[in-house]
Design a protein around this motif. Structure first.
Motif, PDB file in Angstrom:
ATOM      1  N   ASN A  61      -5.063   8.117  17.914  1.00  0.00           N
ATOM      2  CA  ASN A  61      -5.715   6.796  18.373  1.00  0.00           C
ATOM      3  C   ASN A  61      -6.639   6.287  17.401  1.00  0.00           C
ATOM      4  O   ASN A  61      -6.529   5.052  17.358  1.00  0.00           O
ATOM      5  CB  ASN A  61      -6.149   6.970  19.843  1.00  0.00           C
ATOM      6  CG  ASN A  61      -5.165   7.362  20.818  1.00  0.00           C
ATOM      7  OD1 ASN A  61      -4.200   6.964  20.734  1.00  0.00           O
ATOM      8  ND2 ASN A  61      -5.712   8.490  21.428  1.00  0.00           N
ATOM      9  N   GLY A  62      -7.317   6.992  16.611  1.00  0.00           N
ATOM     10  CA  GLY A  62      -8.255   6.270  15.758  1.00  0.00           C
ATOM     11  C   GLY A  62      -7.925   5.800  14.335  1.00  0.00           C
ATOM     12  O   GLY A  62      -8.323   5.156  13.745  1.00  0.00           O
ATOM     13  N   ASN A  66      -3.937   2.767  14.105  1.00  0.00           N
ATOM     14  CA  ASN A  66      -4.637   1.757  13.665  1.00  0.00           C
ATOM     15  C   ASN A  66      -4.007   1.393  12.390  1.00  0.00           C
ATOM     16  O   ASN A  66      -3.872   0.370  11.672  1.00  0.00           O
ATOM     17  CB  ASN A  66      -5.970   1.819  13.363  1.00  0.00           C
ATOM     18  CG  ASN A  66      -6.741   1.962  14.799  1.00  0.00           C
ATOM     19  OD1 ASN A  66      -6.332   1.302  15.875  1.00  0.00           O
ATOM     20  ND2 ASN A  66      -7.917   2.581  14.792  1.00  0.00           N
ATOM     21  N   VAL A  67      -3.250   2.455  11.716  1.00  0.00           N
ATOM     22  CA  VAL A  67      -2.701   2.160  10.171  1.00  0.00           C
ATOM     23  C   VAL A  67      -1.172   1.945  10.261  1.00  0.00           C
ATOM     24  O   VAL A  67      -0.552   1.769   9.450  1.00  0.00           O
ATOM     25  CB  VAL A  67      -3.224   3.258   9.228  1.00  0.00           C
ATOM     26  CG1 VAL A  67      -2.651   3.205   8.103  1.00  0.00           C
ATOM     27  CG2 VAL A  67      -4.605   3.529   9.364  1.00  0.00           C
ATOM     28  N   GLU A  70       2.134   6.128  13.004  1.00  0.00           N
ATOM     29  CA  GLU A  70       2.407   6.917  14.235  1.00  0.00           C
ATOM     30  C   GLU A  70       3.430   7.937  13.983  1.00  0.00           C
ATOM     31  O   GLU A  70       3.587   9.211  14.588  1.00  0.00           O
ATOM     32  CB  GLU A  70       2.891   6.316  15.251  1.00  0.00           C
ATOM     33  CG  GLU A  70       1.810   5.232  15.956  1.00  0.00           C
ATOM     34  CD  GLU A  70       1.743   3.726  15.354  1.00  0.00           C
ATOM     35  OE1 GLU A  70       2.554   3.579  14.425  1.00  0.00           O
ATOM     36  OE2 GLU A  70       1.335   2.793  16.124  1.00  0.00           O
TER      37      GLU A  70
END
Length: 191
Positions: A61-62, A66-67, A70
């Protein structure tokens, strides 16, 4: 709090990782000859799965979400799990050499234990938050501990019984594990 308790009970008993999902069978069958080594393996799995659940949730999630990476979750999770198992192995070698020697080759097998990776991936699939991920991981690992210690206890008692020659060894262990799986389906009505 009630929801977390339900997640814990569900992961440990109703959806037992070994007896209903059939993950982690290698250490379940391999280390369950004595209750002492089974308990040690279960404790190591509790530590690894609980910490891995929290770490993988934070990393997924962090960082990965964000990048936009996944799709790298499986590779990243395997690396995190491998690092945790190495830490456990060094810790046991230094502070509990007898347990380290008793677990033998099965300790490094936690790295490839599909139950550990399965919990991390299930947490992502079910979109658990950080706390729920840790509770689910702990509950799953506690279910692993419960099932491996029960099987070890039964195997210790079976060892002193008169069993047909064709059933000695792996056949009677697999029959016992199957009967345990049937017994654990009784927990399905719990929730």
């Amino acid at each position: 709090m009630k929801e977390l308790l339900l997640v814990l009970i569900s992961a440990a008993l109703v959806n037992n990782v070994v007896l209903s999902q059939f993950l982690g069978l290698c250490p379940f069958l391999g280390v369950s000859k004595k209750t002492s080594t089974a308990g040690g393996m279960g404790a190591a799995v509790i530590f690894v799965i609980t910490i891995a659940s929290g770490l993988t949730n934070l990393i997924y999630n962090g960082i990965l979400v964000n990048v936009g990476l996944e799709y790298m979750q499986t590779i990243v999770f395997i690396i995190v799990i491998a690092a945790l198992v190495q830490f456990i192995e060094m810790f046991l070698k230094k502070f509990s050499p007898s347990l380290y020697n008793a677990l033998g080759v099965y300790l490094p097998l936690i790295t490839t234990n599909c139950a550990v990776l399965g919990v991390a991936l299930t947490n992502v699939q079910k979109e658990h938050n950080f706390v729920t991920s840790i509770v689910y991981g702990f509950g799953t690992a506690a279910g692993f501990l419960i099932s491996i210690v029960i099987l070890a206890g039964v195997r210790e008692r079976i060892e002193h019984n008169d069993i047909a020659k064709t059933l000695k060894g792996s056949p009677i262990v697999l029959i016992t594990a199957g009967l345990m799986a049937i017994a654990f389906t009784g927990f399905a009505g719990l929730l």
